[in-house]
Design a protein around this motif. Structure first.
Motif, PDB file in Angstrom:
ATOM      1  N   GLU A 199      29.800 -51.702  -2.000  1.00 49.33           N
ATOM      2  CA  GLU A 199      30.550 -50.821  -2.896  1.00 49.33           C
ATOM      3  C   GLU A 199      31.263 -49.717  -2.114  1.00 49.33           C
ATOM      4  OE1 GLU A 199      31.318 -50.748  -6.039  1.00 49.33           O
ATOM      5  OE2 GLU A 199      29.870 -52.005  -7.112  1.00 49.33           O
ATOM      6  N   ILE A 200      30.569 -49.157  -1.142  1.00 45.47           N
ATOM      7  CA  ILE A 200      31.155 -48.077  -0.343  1.00 45.47           C
ATOM      8  C   ILE A 200      32.388 -48.575   0.400  1.00 45.47           C
ATOM      9  CG2 ILE A 200      30.778 -46.661   1.721  1.00 45.47           C
ATOM     10  CD1 ILE A 200      27.882 -46.291   0.751  1.00 45.47           C
ATOM     11  N   GLN A 201      32.267 -49.726   1.058  1.00 46.27           N
ATOM     12  CA  GLN A 201      33.400 -50.204   1.858  1.00 46.27           C
ATOM     13  C   GLN A 201      34.556 -50.659   0.974  1.00 46.27           C
ATOM     14  OE1 GLN A 201      30.753 -52.278   5.240  1.00 46.27           O
ATOM     15  NE2 GLN A 201      32.836 -51.808   5.817  1.00 46.27           N
ATOM     16  N   ALA A 202      34.252 -51.182  -0.214  1.00 45.14           N
ATOM     17  CA  ALA A 202      35.319 -51.544  -1.147  1.00 45.14           C
ATOM     18  C   ALA A 202      36.032 -50.292  -1.659  1.00 45.14           C
ATOM     19  CB  ALA A 202      34.747 -52.353  -2.308  1.00 45.14           C
ATOM     20  N   ALA A 203      35.269 -49.252  -1.992  1.00 42.83           N
ATOM     21  CA  ALA A 203      35.877 -48.001  -2.463  1.00 42.83           C
ATOM     22  C   ALA A 203      36.767 -47.402  -1.383  1.00 42.83           C
ATOM     23  CB  ALA A 203      34.786 -47.013  -2.876  1.00 42.83           C
ATOM     24  N   GLN A 204      36.285 -47.398  -0.158  1.00 42.32           N
ATOM     25  CA  GLN A 204      37.083 -46.849   0.939  1.00 42.32           C
ATOM     26  C   GLN A 204      38.332 -47.684   1.203  1.00 42.32           C
ATOM     27  OE1 GLN A 204      33.985 -46.845   3.902  1.00 42.32           O
ATOM     28  NE2 GLN A 204      33.350 -44.751   3.439  1.00 42.32           N
ATOM     29  N   THR A 205      38.263 -48.979   0.913  1.00 37.58           N
ATOM     30  CA  THR A 205      39.411 -49.857   1.146  1.00 37.58           C
ATOM     31  C   THR A 205      40.475 -49.692   0.077  1.00 37.58           C
ATOM     32  OG1 THR A 205      38.019 -51.512   2.256  1.00 37.58           O
ATOM     33  CG2 THR A 205      40.141 -52.274   1.381  1.00 37.58           C
ATOM     34  N   PRO A 255      26.833 -36.493  -6.689  1.00 34.77           N
ATOM     35  CA  PRO A 255      26.509 -36.338  -5.270  1.00 34.77           C
ATOM     36  C   PRO A 255      25.061 -36.733  -4.984  1.00 34.77           C
ATOM     37  CG  PRO A 255      27.624 -34.390  -6.119  1.00 34.77           C
ATOM     38  CD  PRO A 255      27.246 -35.226  -7.300  1.00 34.77           C
ATOM     39  N   SER A 256      24.864 -37.474  -3.913  1.00 31.07           N
ATOM     40  CA  SER A 256      23.528 -37.913  -3.500  1.00 31.07           C
ATOM     41  C   SER A 256      23.564 -38.112  -1.995  1.00 31.07           C
ATOM     42  CB  SER A 256      23.160 -39.224  -4.217  1.00 31.07           C
ATOM     43  OG  SER A 256      24.004 -40.275  -3.785  1.00 31.07           O
ATOM     44  N   PRO A 257      22.428 -38.366  -1.357  1.00 32.02           N
ATOM     45  CA  PRO A 257      22.462 -38.567   0.095  1.00 32.02           C
ATOM     46  C   PRO A 257      23.456 -39.623   0.550  1.00 32.02           C
ATOM     47  CG  PRO A 257      20.210 -38.260  -0.616  1.00 32.02           C
ATOM     48  CD  PRO A 257      21.044 -38.293  -1.865  1.00 32.02           C
ATOM     49  N   ILE A 258      23.607 -40.697  -0.223  1.00 34.68           N
ATOM     50  CA  ILE A 258      24.496 -41.761   0.211  1.00 34.68           C
ATOM     51  C   ILE A 258      25.970 -41.388   0.039  1.00 34.68           C
ATOM     52  CG2 ILE A 258      24.747 -43.068  -1.932  1.00 34.68           C
ATOM     53  CD1 ILE A 258      24.144 -45.603  -0.284  1.00 34.68           C
ATOM     54  N   THR A 259      26.252 -40.325  -0.735  1.00 35.14           N
ATOM     55  CA  THR A 259      27.628 -39.854  -0.868  1.00 35.14           C
ATOM     56  C   THR A 259      28.170 -39.385   0.469  1.00 35.14           C
ATOM     57  OG1 THR A 259      27.036 -39.104  -3.095  1.00 35.14           O
ATOM     58  CG2 THR A 259      29.150 -38.380  -2.245  1.00 35.14           C
ATOM     59  N   GLU A 260      27.293 -38.961   1.358  1.00 35.27           N
ATOM     60  CA  GLU A 260      27.722 -38.559   2.698  1.00 35.27           C
ATOM     61  C   GLU A 260      28.372 -39.719   3.447  1.00 35.27           C
ATOM     62  OE1 GLU A 260      24.605 -36.415   4.863  1.00 35.27           O
ATOM     63  OE2 GLU A 260      23.562 -36.204   2.955  1.00 35.27           O
ATOM     64  N   VAL A 261      27.945 -40.937   3.133  1.00 36.86           N
ATOM     65  CA  VAL A 261      28.543 -42.122   3.751  1.00 36.86           C
ATOM     66  C   VAL A 261      29.841 -42.480   3.038  1.00 36.86           C
ATOM     67  CG1 VAL A 261      28.182 -44.538   4.367  1.00 36.86           C
ATOM     68  CG2 VAL A 261      26.238 -42.955   4.342  1.00 36.86           C
ATOM     69  N   LEU A 262      29.843 -42.364   1.709  1.00 37.82           N
ATOM     70  CA  LEU A 262      31.016 -42.733   0.917  1.00 37.82           C
ATOM     71  C   LEU A 262      32.199 -41.823   1.195  1.00 37.82           C
ATOM     72  CD1 LEU A 262      32.297 -44.347  -1.491  1.00 37.82           C
ATOM     73  CD2 LEU A 262      31.372 -42.564  -2.981  1.00 37.82           C
ATOM     74  N   PHE A 263      31.960 -40.521   1.242  1.00 40.19           N
ATOM     75  CA  PHE A 263      33.060 -39.567   1.402  1.00 40.19           C
ATOM     76  C   PHE A 263      32.591 -38.413   2.269  1.00 40.19           C
ATOM     77  CE2 PHE A 263      35.970 -36.189   0.426  1.00 40.19           C
ATOM     78  CZ  PHE A 263      37.182 -36.835   0.255  1.00 40.19           C
TER      79      PHE A 263
END
Length: 606
Positions: A516-522, A557-565
């Protein structure tokens, strides 16, 4: 205060996924909420073969918009880009149907002419037109439409355009169709055939075998040579296997001879592991699409490996001690599911018991059915969780009864359950059956016919992200308006796995969250200098350009949001704005936002 809670950090070489553990005694699992038949959900029987009714049915599939009764149309749509929108319009460039006499048509009811879905898999669907002796094999990423024709049937291929020319090769198994909209289509047949054609249709006599139709993209003779070379092998269906953490494998069942040619979108190309699968990429075979250019890939299977992500209760980067006081002051005003672990991280444990009581009072009535205003039910029509209010009114609970945004909503429940299961082990054991039922509604990996839920209700294993629309019709197609809430759903499932010691759930949840993260960033995080979209669209739709556009990409916002954005400069700018805000939307809080901002800014300044 030390870290009381464990976390999951991916190993450098992802291990194979462990088998699902036996979480509960067999007589207690799986849990099913009270059964109900929705008053307004559509009857699935007109769309699916009777053989498929023994298992729950998909409610977010790529094939939900196939309404035609007796034909299939294909299109290579033009792409329209402005500063505010990017869209494609479907026009029936070619329509494949059978030729029937007037007597036959008059004697056929609509019921007999309709098509049904006879089978489907992760990457494919089969449409059966029993009365017409046609079967269409639709596989995601296939450059050709594949049609199986039975019993010596007369077939017609019509068009809304004018046919300029029709020519065949010497063996009469390849036919080139040129239209007056500058499109060229290639028609391959498994045996020789002769066509007749008019200004807008081609017909041929009785035929049994395989017809494959492909649009010829720009690229001159090279594209045509590649399509010709691989036209004799086609995929019957495609499945996806989670072979190890952060790793997917595409596998196809094939017919014919030669190599299997499929199309990969930009994220596929980025994740395609050349070390783990033998594939050839034809970058010059290129199809323009709304998702970016699709390029040719030849190989029996694809292995896609994403960047690993760590599943943690606390921020990945950590919070500087001098920032603790500002967050503690916000914590004194906030009560929400995640702030218990924010409190622990900034050494303010006093609020954790208060949070536990608050969460129990709000979550338990949903899990044990004592909430008088609403509650969870099990829909027997399609096979999934809906709500009491949503079972009688499609507008209630943001369309939850129409299977809209299940991963968004249930993700919040899973997070709260994970928190409670971690701080109160007895509570976690008591409500584990309900917790796993909520998770399985949108993240079921099982394929057994007696499962209560379909396979991965929301996640699209070809696009590598989720869809939110459910069974709702949208004029612009399916949607995924909040990529961050989608990521939160799978992250929360992984956290629940941590709370229950379920390594399989941790591995699957973290893998889907990573995708999901890499798709959102793409596709959603439009950045300056990106060339995926047109320049005018990119310039006006950069994610940093408007606060509201960023907000929907980082909520909650959550810990994994640091990776997403993790755009540090933008986050620094946001800090001053957050400090001046007096309130937040439901599901968020000032302590949440301050904690997320400091987790990024503090680490950058260290």
């Amino acid at each position: 205060m030390g870290n009381l809670f464990n976390s999951y950090s991916p190993p450098s070489t992802p291990p194979p996924l462990p088998p699902p553990p036996l979480l509960l005694p067999p007589q207690k699992f799986p849990f099913v909420f009270p059964r109900v038949e929705s008053l307004f959900l559509p009857d699935p029987s007109p769309f699916f073969s009777l053989s498929l009714f023994f298992a729950p049915l998909l409610t977010n599939s790529f094939f939900q918009n196939f309404p035609s009764l007796s034909s299939v149309s294909v299109s290579f749509p033009s792409r329209v880009a402005t500063s505010t929108s990017l869209y494609q319009v479907f026009n029936a460039d070619l329509t494949i149907s059978t030729i029937s006499s007037d007597d036959a048509v008059r004697g056929s009811s609509l019921e007999a002419l309709r098509h049904v879905i006879s089978s489907y898999n992760d990457l494919s669907v089969t449409l059966d037109f029993a009365a017409s002796n046609l079967k269409f094999i639709l596989v995601r990423g296939n450059p050709c439409l594949t049609c199986l024709v039975n019993r010596g049937t007369e077939v017609a291929i019509s068009t809304i355009h004018a046919i300029l020319s029709l020519s065949s090769n010497s063996s009469h198994t390849k036919h080139t169709l040129k239209l007056n909209n500058n499109h060229t289509w290639l028609v391959y047949t498994s045996s020789p055939i002769s066509f007749r054609h008019s200004i807008n249709a081609i017909t041929f006599g009785r035929f049994s075998g395989v017809i494959r139709i492909a649009y010829l993209p720009d690229g001159g003779s090279f594209s045509e040579e590649v399509l010709d070379k691989f036209s004799s092998l086609y995929a019957l269906f495609g499945d996806v296997v989670l072979t190890s953490s952060f790793c997917l494998e595409y596998k196809w069942d094939k017919r014919g001879w030669g190599g299997l040619l499929m199309l990969a979108h930009p994220l596929h190309v980025r994740l395609l592991s050349r070390e783990n699968c033998r594939v050839t990429v034809f970058e010059d075979l290129k199809y323009r699409s709304i998702d970016g250019d699709l390029v040719g890939v030849v190989g029996d299977s694809w292995v896609l490996r994403s960047n690993p992500v760590s599943i943690t209760w606390h921020s990945i980067r950590g919070i500087k001690e001098e920032s603790h006081n500002e967050i503690i002051q916000a914590l004194r005003r906030d009560v929400a599911g995640e702030i218990g672990f924010i409190a622990e991280e900034v050494c303010y444990p006093k609020v954790i018991l208060t949070i536990g009581k608050y969460l129990k009072s709000t979550i338990e009535p949903w899990l044990d059915g004592t909430f008088s205003g609403n509650g969870f039910l099990y829909d027997v029509k399609w096979g999934g969780i809906i709500t009491k209010l949503g079972s009688t009114n499609p507008g209630e609970d943001l369309g939850f009864g129409f299977y809209n945004a299940h991963h968004y909503h249930l993700g919040y429940f899973l997070y709260a359950i994970a928190v409670l299961a971690k701080i109160d082990l007895a509570w976690g054991r008591k409500y584990r059956p309900q917790a796993y039922s909520l998770m399985a509604d949108f993240m079921n990996l099982g394929r057994r016919s007696n499962s209560n839920y379909p396979h991965l209700r929301c996640f699209d294993l070809y696009k590598l992200h989720s869809w939110a629309g459910g069974l709702t019709e949208f004029a612009d197609g399916r949607n995924q308006e909040s990529t961050s809430e989608a990521m939160n759903a799978y992250y929360s499932a992984a956290l629940m796995g941590l709370a229950y010691g379920d390594t399989h759930l941790v591995a699957v949840g973290s893998t889907l969250a990573a995708m999901e993260i890499q798709a959102a960033q793409t596709w959603w995080h439009v950045r300056e200098g990106d060339n995926l979209y047109k320049e005018d669209f990119t310039r006006e739709n950069r994610v940093e350009r408007r606060d509201c556009r960023l907000g929907i990409q980082v909520f909650p916002p959550s810990p994994i949001t640091e990776v997403l954005f993790s755009d540090v400069q933008f986050v620094k700018h946001a800090l001053e704005k957050v400090r001046s805000m007096s309130g937040f939307d439901d599901g968020n809080s000032i302590s949440n936002f301050l904690w997320w901002i400091h987790s990024i800014v503090d680490e950058e300044e260290t």
